[in-house]
Design a protein around this motif. Structure first.
Motif, PDB file in Angstrom:
ATOM      1  N   ASP A  32       0.848  -1.189   0.046  1.00 35.73           N
ATOM      2  CA  ASP A  32      -0.117  -0.105  -0.178  1.00 35.73           C
ATOM      3  C   ASP A  32       0.836   1.168   0.038  1.00 35.73           C
ATOM      4  O   ASP A  32       1.469   1.541   0.941  1.00 35.73           O
ATOM      5  CB  ASP A  32      -0.950  -0.036   1.172  1.00 35.73           C
ATOM      6  N   THR A  33       1.141   1.772  -1.269  1.00 37.10           N
ATOM      7  CA  THR A  33       1.953   2.902  -1.132  1.00 37.10           C
ATOM      8  C   THR A  33       1.645   4.153  -0.616  1.00 37.10           C
ATOM      9  O   THR A  33       2.231   5.107  -0.125  1.00 37.10           O
ATOM     10  CB  THR A  33       2.331   3.151  -2.721  1.00 37.10           C
ATOM     11  N   SER A  34       0.389   4.601  -0.226  1.00 33.56           N
ATOM     12  CA  SER A  34      -0.032   5.582   0.743  1.00 33.56           C
ATOM     13  C   SER A  34       0.290   5.441   2.133  1.00 33.56           C
ATOM     14  O   SER A  34       0.228   6.232   2.828  1.00 33.56           O
ATOM     15  CB  SER A  34      -1.437   5.927   0.570  1.00 33.56           C
ATOM     16  N   THR A  35       0.340   3.978   2.665  1.00 34.77           N
ATOM     17  CA  THR A  35       0.731   3.790   4.026  1.00 34.77           C
ATOM     18  C   THR A  35       2.085   3.300   4.326  1.00 34.77           C
ATOM     19  O   THR A  35       2.525   3.489   5.415  1.00 34.77           O
ATOM     20  CB  THR A  35      -0.376   3.135   4.735  1.00 34.77           C
ATOM     21  N   GLY A  36       2.815   2.872   3.359  1.00 35.13           N
ATOM     22  CA  GLY A  36       3.846   2.098   3.454  1.00 35.13           C
ATOM     23  C   GLY A  36       3.836   0.471   3.955  1.00 35.13           C
ATOM     24  O   GLY A  36       4.869  -0.218   4.112  1.00 35.13           O
ATOM     25  N   VAL A  37       2.789   0.092   4.054  1.00 31.57           N
ATOM     26  CA  VAL A  37       2.322  -1.220   4.423  1.00 31.57           C
ATOM     27  C   VAL A  37       2.884  -2.175   3.296  1.00 31.57           C
ATOM     28  O   VAL A  37       2.601  -2.126   2.113  1.00 31.57           O
ATOM     29  CB  VAL A  37       1.031  -1.518   4.887  1.00 31.57           C
ATOM     30  N   THR A  38       3.833  -3.122   3.604  1.00 25.21           N
ATOM     31  CA  THR A  38       4.257  -4.149   2.643  1.00 25.21           C
ATOM     32  C   THR A  38       4.178  -5.498   3.139  1.00 25.21           C
ATOM     33  O   THR A  38       4.395  -5.754   4.388  1.00 25.21           O
ATOM     34  CB  THR A  38       5.826  -3.927   2.150  1.00 25.21           C
ATOM     35  N   MET A  39       3.740  -6.564   2.259  1.00 30.39           N
ATOM     36  CA  MET A  39       3.692  -8.014   2.640  1.00 30.39           C
ATOM     37  C   MET A  39       4.578  -8.727   1.616  1.00 30.39           C
ATOM     38  O   MET A  39       4.234  -8.801   0.399  1.00 30.39           O
ATOM     39  CB  MET A  39       2.274  -8.599   2.398  1.00 30.39           C
ATOM     40  N   MET A  40       5.534  -9.383   1.919  1.00 32.54           N
ATOM     41  CA  MET A  40       6.293  -9.969   1.120  1.00 32.54           C
ATOM     42  C   MET A  40       5.828 -11.412   1.017  1.00 32.54           C
ATOM     43  O   MET A  40       5.117 -12.019   2.140  1.00 32.54           O
ATOM     44  CB  MET A  40       7.853  -9.979   1.495  1.00 32.54           C
ATOM     45  N   PRO A  41       6.263 -12.160   0.248  1.00 30.74           N
ATOM     46  CA  PRO A  41       5.866 -13.597   0.068  1.00 30.74           C
ATOM     47  C   PRO A  41       6.281 -14.517   1.298  1.00 30.74           C
ATOM     48  O   PRO A  41       7.148 -14.281   1.953  1.00 30.74           O
ATOM     49  CB  PRO A  41       6.447 -14.039  -1.449  1.00 30.74           C
ATOM     50  N   GLY A  42       5.615 -15.442   1.781  1.00 29.68           N
ATOM     51  CA  GLY A  42       6.050 -16.272   2.798  1.00 29.68           C
ATOM     52  C   GLY A  42       7.018 -17.484   2.513  1.00 29.68           C
ATOM     53  O   GLY A  42       7.408 -17.507   1.048  1.00 29.68           O
ATOM     54  N   CYS A  43       7.369 -18.195   3.086  1.00 26.71           N
ATOM     55  CA  CYS A  43       8.246 -19.290   2.887  1.00 26.71           C
ATOM     56  C   CYS A  43       7.608 -20.380   2.112  1.00 26.71           C
ATOM     57  O   CYS A  43       6.403 -20.532   2.364  1.00 26.71           O
ATOM     58  CB  CYS A  43       9.132 -19.760   4.316  1.00 26.71           C
TER      59      CYS A  43
END
Length: 232
Positions: A109-120
């Protein structure tokens, strides 16, 4: 219409946002002694987002991430030459092995900086589970574990939630369904742009193995349905 919050829903870390981006993130194989072609310095668990604008070192790291299964023999001896390394990869069908690239969609979410990377333990080609979920062909989409990312649909809204191993909420992103579809389309175009950049890279670094290497990396990155469609 926002996603309806029930008593068991996690707290929201980000508000509803029209700023969703999805990057095709490949987990880079940590192999500091590899020197058969240029690679980026990396740490365990690092990712590179695919695009058509990567450096030679970044492209080299993505390729090694996809082929590293063949870099070592049964006694864990590394290949001494490019010919030996790529020869093992070319023989994968005879040995009953496949190209597996770890990684997948990275939500931001570029407006809040929330980032979720892929899991293992999620393969790049398994992102087709996202499309199956959105089409109603599956009840959930597997996007790896540690952390675990899940998708929920309510009317025309999407809720993306990421949990740790103790089921604690790490982050959430909410967006309209059409924005998710658009972001996924951009992600796929970035993958295609990366594949389009491979011929020039192979000409510079592995000219005698260009065709086989491109086929192998394409096998690891594209959705299985696309691979089957292009197979005569």
């Amino acid at each position: 219409m926002p996603v309806v919050a029930h008593l068991w829903d996690p707290p929201r870390v980000s508000q509803q946002s029209p700023s969703l981006e999805i990057a095709p993130a490949v987990e880079i194989y940590y192999d500091p002694d590899f020197d058969l072609w240029p690679t980026s310095s990396a740490v365990p668990g690092a990712h590179i987002s695919l695009s058509g604008d990567l450096t030679d070192e970044q492209i080299g790291s993505v390729i090694h991430a996809g082929l590293h299964w063949f870099y070592y023999d049964d006694e864990q001896h590394p290949a001494a030459t490019i010919e030996e390394y790529l020869g093992r990869a070319a023989n994968r069908e005879a040995e009953g092995t496949e190209i597996v690239v770890w990684g997948g969609p990275a939500f931001a979410d570029t407006s809040t900086g929330v980032t979720m990377m892929p899991g293992c333990c999620v393969a790049f080609g398994e992102r087709d589970e996202v499309y199956d979920f959105l089409a109603g062909r599956s009840a959930f989409a597997y996007l790896g574990h540690s952390p675990d990312t899940g998708l929920a649909i309510d009317a025309d809204q999407i809720l993306i939630t990421q949990h740790d191993d103790e089921d604690r909420v790490l982050a959430t992103i909410e967006c309209p369904r059409d924005q998710l579809d658009a972001a996924l389309a951009v992600m796929e175009s970035e993958i295609e742009a990366f594949l389009a950049a491979l011929p020039a890279w192979t000409t510079r670094h592995v000219p005698n193995h260009a065709t086989a290497l491109i086929e192998a990396i394409t096998e690891g990155l594209r959705l299985s349905a696309l691979i089957e469609k292009e197979t005569p």
